[in-house]
Design a protein around this motif. Sequence first.
Motif, short mmCIF file in Angstrom:
data_model
loop_
_atom_site.label_atom_id
_atom_site.label_comp_id
_atom_site.label_asym_id
_atom_site.label_seq_id
_atom_site.Cartn_x
_atom_site.Cartn_y
_atom_site.Cartn_z
N LEU A 53 105.68 28.92 -79.80
CA LEU A 53 106.88 29.53 -80.38
C LEU A 53 106.79 31.06 -80.41
O LEU A 53 107.82 31.73 -80.44
N GLN A 54 105.58 31.59 -80.43
CA GLN A 54 105.38 33.04 -80.42
C GLN A 54 104.48 33.43 -79.26
O GLN A 54 103.34 33.86 -79.44
N PRO A 55 104.93 33.29 -78.04
CA PRO A 55 104.07 33.63 -76.90
C PRO A 55 103.80 35.13 -76.84
O PRO A 55 104.66 35.96 -77.12
N VAL A 74 91.92 37.15 -77.91
CA VAL A 74 92.75 38.28 -77.49
C VAL A 74 92.16 38.84 -76.20
O VAL A 74 90.95 39.09 -76.11
N ASP A 75 93.01 39.02 -75.23
CA ASP A 75 92.58 39.46 -73.91
C ASP A 75 92.00 40.86 -73.97
O ASP A 75 92.66 41.81 -74.42
N ARG A 76 90.74 41.02 -73.54
CA ARG A 76 90.11 42.32 -73.54
C ARG A 76 90.75 43.28 -72.54
O ARG A 76 90.76 44.49 -72.76
N VAL A 77 91.28 42.76 -71.44
CA VAL A 77 91.95 43.63 -70.46
C VAL A 77 93.18 44.29 -71.08
O VAL A 77 93.43 45.49 -70.88
N TYR A 78 93.94 43.52 -71.84
CA TYR A 78 95.11 44.08 -72.53
C TYR A 78 94.69 45.16 -73.52
O TYR A 78 95.30 46.24 -73.57
N VAL A 91 96.14 35.80 -86.11
CA VAL A 91 95.94 36.66 -84.94
C VAL A 91 97.29 37.10 -84.37
O VAL A 91 97.49 38.27 -84.01
N HIS A 92 98.24 36.17 -84.28
CA HIS A 92 99.58 36.52 -83.80
C HIS A 92 100.22 37.55 -84.72
O HIS A 92 100.85 38.52 -84.25
N PHE A 124 98.75 39.77 -86.80
CA PHE A 124 98.08 41.06 -86.71
C PHE A 124 98.45 41.79 -85.43
O PHE A 124 98.69 43.00 -85.44
N LEU A 125 98.49 41.06 -84.32
CA LEU A 125 98.84 41.72 -83.05
C LEU A 125 100.31 42.13 -83.04
O LEU A 125 100.65 43.17 -82.44
N SER A 126 101.17 41.39 -83.70
CA SER A 126 102.57 41.81 -83.80
C SER A 126 102.70 43.10 -84.61
O SER A 126 103.49 43.98 -84.26
N ILE A 127 101.92 43.22 -85.68
CA ILE A 127 101.95 44.44 -86.48
C ILE A 127 101.37 45.61 -85.69
O ILE A 127 101.88 46.74 -85.75
N VAL A 128 100.31 45.36 -84.91
CA VAL A 128 99.74 46.42 -84.06
C VAL A 128 100.78 46.89 -83.05
O VAL A 128 100.96 48.10 -82.84
N ASP A 129 101.48 45.96 -82.41
CA ASP A 129 102.52 46.34 -81.45
C ASP A 129 103.62 47.15 -82.12
O ASP A 129 104.13 48.13 -81.54
N LEU A 130 104.00 46.76 -83.33
CA LEU A 130 105.06 47.47 -84.04
C LEU A 130 104.64 48.90 -84.36
O LEU A 130 105.39 49.85 -84.10
#
Length: 475
Positions: free
Chosen positions: A157-159, A183-187, A451-452, A454-460
Amino acid sequence: MAALRTVPSRKRGPPVSTTVPTEVDRAAAQPLHRRILFPPSSPAETPRILHSSAHETLDPLILDLIALSLRAYVTPWYNGSISRDPDKAFLQAVMAVLIHVVQALEVRLAAVDWADVLLAELPEVLANHYRDWDSAVERAGGGTAHNLSVDEMFHSLQPHIAIHLRQAAEGETTARHRVTPEVDRVYLRALVDRLLKLLLPPEDYRSDTERAIVREIIVAVVFGTVFNRVAQPWFIHGLIAKQLEAREAERAVMEKALSAEDRTASTGLVDKALTALLSLPLLLASLASLASTFSALSSSTRTTSSNLSSSPPPHQSLSALLLAILPSSAFLSQLVYLVSLPLAFFSSQLDSFLAQSVTEHVCAASTVKAAMEGAIKGMFPNDGWPAPKEDDPDEEAQDELRRRCEEALARALSPFLPSLLFPRLPPEPPDPRIHLARHLLRPLACHTANVHLFLSIVDLVVGKVFPELIVAPED
C-alpha cells in the motif's frame, strides 16, 4: 615614650593566594570544545557559527557536539597508538568543514516555512500512515490479498523505491514476522552524495576520498542506526515510556510540593476573595490583549493564507490526523461536525494563530537548545563518551517495554475517553484506557511500518530544505 606609642591596628582580609595557575588549571577552566579541539596554549579564537542572534546560546552547544563527535569517532582511528596530530590541526580542519556545513544548513533551514511543514504536511503524512495501516490490517490474510501478512500488505500500500522486504532470518529481533524491511544503500548513497554537493565546500566535494568517507559514514552509521535500531518497535516503545514516566514523576513532585504548601498556607476566605478582585484588572487586560491579537491575525490573514496555499489548511490537516488516529465512533463524528461549524468562521484566524505559535515556540532558540542538549546527553551519556553498544532485547524484554509504554500512555489519558470513543469495550484488559492506548500505538508495533514512516519523513524534510532535489512529476 615613643616606644609606648600605639599603632592603629589594620583589619586583615582573607589570605591572598599566591599560587600561580598551572597549565592544567587553565585548560580545565576552558570550555569543553576548546579543550578537545585546540591545544592549551592556542591563541586561536573560537569561531562563530550561526549568523542569527541566537549564536551566543547555540554556538557553544554546536561546538561541543562537533568536538565530542570528533573525539569519539575521528581521533581514535586517525591518531591510533601514535599521535599524528599533536597540534590538533587535523581536528580543526575537520571542524572548519563541519562549520561550513552547519552555516549552509542554517541558510536553508531559515528559508523553510516550518509552520506549513509541522501543521499541514507532516500531519497529512501521519494520517495517511494510520489509514494505510488500518487498511493493511483489514485486508491482510484475505482472499484478495493472497494471504499476505500485515507487513507485506502495508508495503504494497505504501510502495517506496528505496525499501524492499526480505525473509526474516532465524534469530533476528523481527523473527516473529515473516519479513523484515531493508533500505537500499544505493538510494541512500545517491541521496547523501547530492546533499554533500550542496553543503560541502567545493574543494572538499571534489576530493573523491573525502567525499566517499563522509558518505559511507552517514549511510552506514547515521541512516543504518536509524533504520536498523531506532525504527524497531521496542526502541520506540521504550522511548515513549521513558518520556511519559519522566513527566509523570515530575508531576508527582510538583503535586507533592503544592500539597505541602496547601497544608502550611492559612489563607482565609476573605483573602481569597480579595485576591480574586485584585486579579480582575489583569484578567480584563489579558482578554483585551487576546482580542487585539485576533484582530491583528485577521488583518494578516491574506499573507498567511498565501504562505499556506500549497497544502491543506492546518486545522483541516490536524482534524484529519485526529480522525485517523482515534477510533471511529458516532460521538467523535458528531463532535467533529459540531466543532467544524464555528471553525468555518474563524478558520483563517485559527490557522494564523497556529502558524504564529509554531514560529514563536517550536522554532524558538530555547527549543533548539533543549533539543541539542538532549542530543548531546543521549549520544554521549558516559561523561562525554558514547555508551557501549548493547545487545537488542529479547522478545520478553520487548514485550515488557511495550507493556510499560501502554500503561504509561493509559495513565496519561482521561478515564472518560474510552467509554466515549468505543461503543463496546472488551472485558480485558481491566483498565479501558489500556485498550485505547493500544489503539493509538497500533502502527508503531510494526518494524516495516516504522521504516516506511521514517523514510517518508526524511523525504519530506529533504524536499523542503533542498527543493532543487525534487523532480517534478510527469504530466
